[in-house]
Each structure stands twice: as C-alpha cells, then as structure tokens.
Motif scaffolding. Structure first.
Motif, PDB file in Angstrom:
ATOM      1  N   VAL A 181       0.830  -1.205   0.000  1.00  0.00           N
ATOM      2  CA  VAL A 181       0.000   0.000   0.000  1.00  0.00           C
ATOM      3  C   VAL A 181       0.867   1.259   0.000  1.00  0.00           C
ATOM      4  O   VAL A 181       0.566   2.228  -0.707  1.00  0.00           O
ATOM      5  CB  VAL A 181      -0.971   0.006   1.196  1.00  0.00           C
ATOM      6  N   ALA A 182       1.943   1.263   0.763  1.00  0.00           N
ATOM      7  CA  ALA A 182       2.803   2.452   0.844  1.00  0.00           C
ATOM      8  C   ALA A 182       3.385   2.807  -0.522  1.00  0.00           C
ATOM      9  O   ALA A 182       3.424   3.980  -0.905  1.00  0.00           O
ATOM     10  CB  ALA A 182       3.916   2.227   1.853  1.00  0.00           C
ATOM     11  N   GLU A 183       3.825   1.809  -1.272  1.00  0.00           N
ATOM     12  CA  GLU A 183       4.380   2.063  -2.609  1.00  0.00           C
ATOM     13  C   GLU A 183       3.296   2.543  -3.568  1.00  0.00           C
ATOM     14  O   GLU A 183       3.524   3.435  -4.385  1.00  0.00           O
ATOM     15  CB  GLU A 183       5.043   0.805  -3.155  1.00  0.00           C
ATOM     16  N   TYR A 184       2.119   1.936  -3.469  1.00  0.00           N
ATOM     17  CA  TYR A 184       0.986   2.353  -4.294  1.00  0.00           C
ATOM     18  C   TYR A 184       0.625   3.807  -3.992  1.00  0.00           C
ATOM     19  O   TYR A 184       0.396   4.611  -4.897  1.00  0.00           O
ATOM     20  CB  TYR A 184      -0.204   1.415  -4.055  1.00  0.00           C
ATOM     21  N   ALA A 185       0.616   4.170  -2.720  1.00  0.00           N
ATOM     22  CA  ALA A 185       0.269   5.536  -2.310  1.00  0.00           C
ATOM     23  C   ALA A 185       1.287   6.546  -2.840  1.00  0.00           C
ATOM     24  O   ALA A 185       0.904   7.635  -3.291  1.00  0.00           O
ATOM     25  CB  ALA A 185       0.177   5.634  -0.791  1.00  0.00           C
ATOM     26  N   VAL A 186       2.564   6.196  -2.812  1.00  0.00           N
ATOM     27  CA  VAL A 186       3.608   7.097  -3.320  1.00  0.00           C
ATOM     28  C   VAL A 186       3.418   7.326  -4.820  1.00  0.00           C
ATOM     29  O   VAL A 186       3.451   8.457  -5.299  1.00  0.00           O
ATOM     30  CB  VAL A 186       5.016   6.540  -3.019  1.00  0.00           C
ATOM     31  N   GLU A 187       3.215   6.255  -5.563  1.00  0.00           N
ATOM     32  CA  GLU A 187       3.013   6.391  -7.006  1.00  0.00           C
ATOM     33  C   GLU A 187       1.722   7.156  -7.303  1.00  0.00           C
ATOM     34  O   GLU A 187       1.677   8.008  -8.189  1.00  0.00           O
ATOM     35  CB  GLU A 187       2.986   5.020  -7.673  1.00  0.00           C
ATOM     36  N   PHE A 188       0.680   6.873  -6.547  1.00  0.00           N
ATOM     37  CA  PHE A 188      -0.595   7.564  -6.727  1.00  0.00           C
ATOM     38  C   PHE A 188      -0.419   9.068  -6.503  1.00  0.00           C
ATOM     39  O   PHE A 188      -0.865   9.876  -7.306  1.00  0.00           O
ATOM     40  CB  PHE A 188      -1.627   6.991  -5.751  1.00  0.00           C
TER      41      PHE A 188
END
Length: 86
Positions: free
Chosen positions: A27-34
C-alpha cells in the motif's frame, strides 16, 4: 503548465494514472506512485478534490484491502492511506 508540461506528456501521465492499480505492491508504494501522478491533476487538489482522490485511490486497491477500508468511509486522503497500511 502548458509551457513546461506538453499535452502529449500530460496525456501519458493521465493514462498511467487512470490505469494505476495496487497490484502486487504494498500500500505504501501504491500511495507514493498515486500521489506522484495525482499531483499533475488540479481537479484533485483542495477540499473538493479530496473526496474524489479517496474514491480513485480506493478503486485501485486490492479487493481484500478495499473491502475492509471501504466500509469505514474515510474522506481524507492521508487518513485513508494510513487505514490501508494497517
């Protein structure tokens, strides 16, 4: 923005943003890219855009995470990301 950010580049960023899903990343990586991609779209800024930002983020989550978090009705992006990380 148009001077330094040509339309073809904006279109590519928008397509990448619209197709963005969590997939196999945390989730943390997804949030950064988002957040990196959403920064290119002014309609997601401010109080009015916060709710839309949350809905778009939720739609890209893995179904298991989305199901648990969706029922809690978070409409503040950072709160939503923290709930997903837990």
């Amino acid at each position: 923005m148009e001077k330094y950010f040509p339309e073809d580049v904006r279109n590519k960023k928008e397509m990448k943003f619209l197709k963005l899903k969590q997939g196999n990343i945390i989730v943390a990586e997804y949030a950064v890219e988002f957040e990196e991609l959403v920064s290119y779209f002014p309609r997601y800024k401010g109080r009015d855009g916060e709710s839309s930002k949350c809905v778009t983020f939720l739609n890209g989550l893995q179904p298991e995470v989305k199901q648990v978090v969706n029922y809690q009705g978070a409409c503040q992006f950072q709160l939503l990301v923290n709930m997903c990380r837990i």
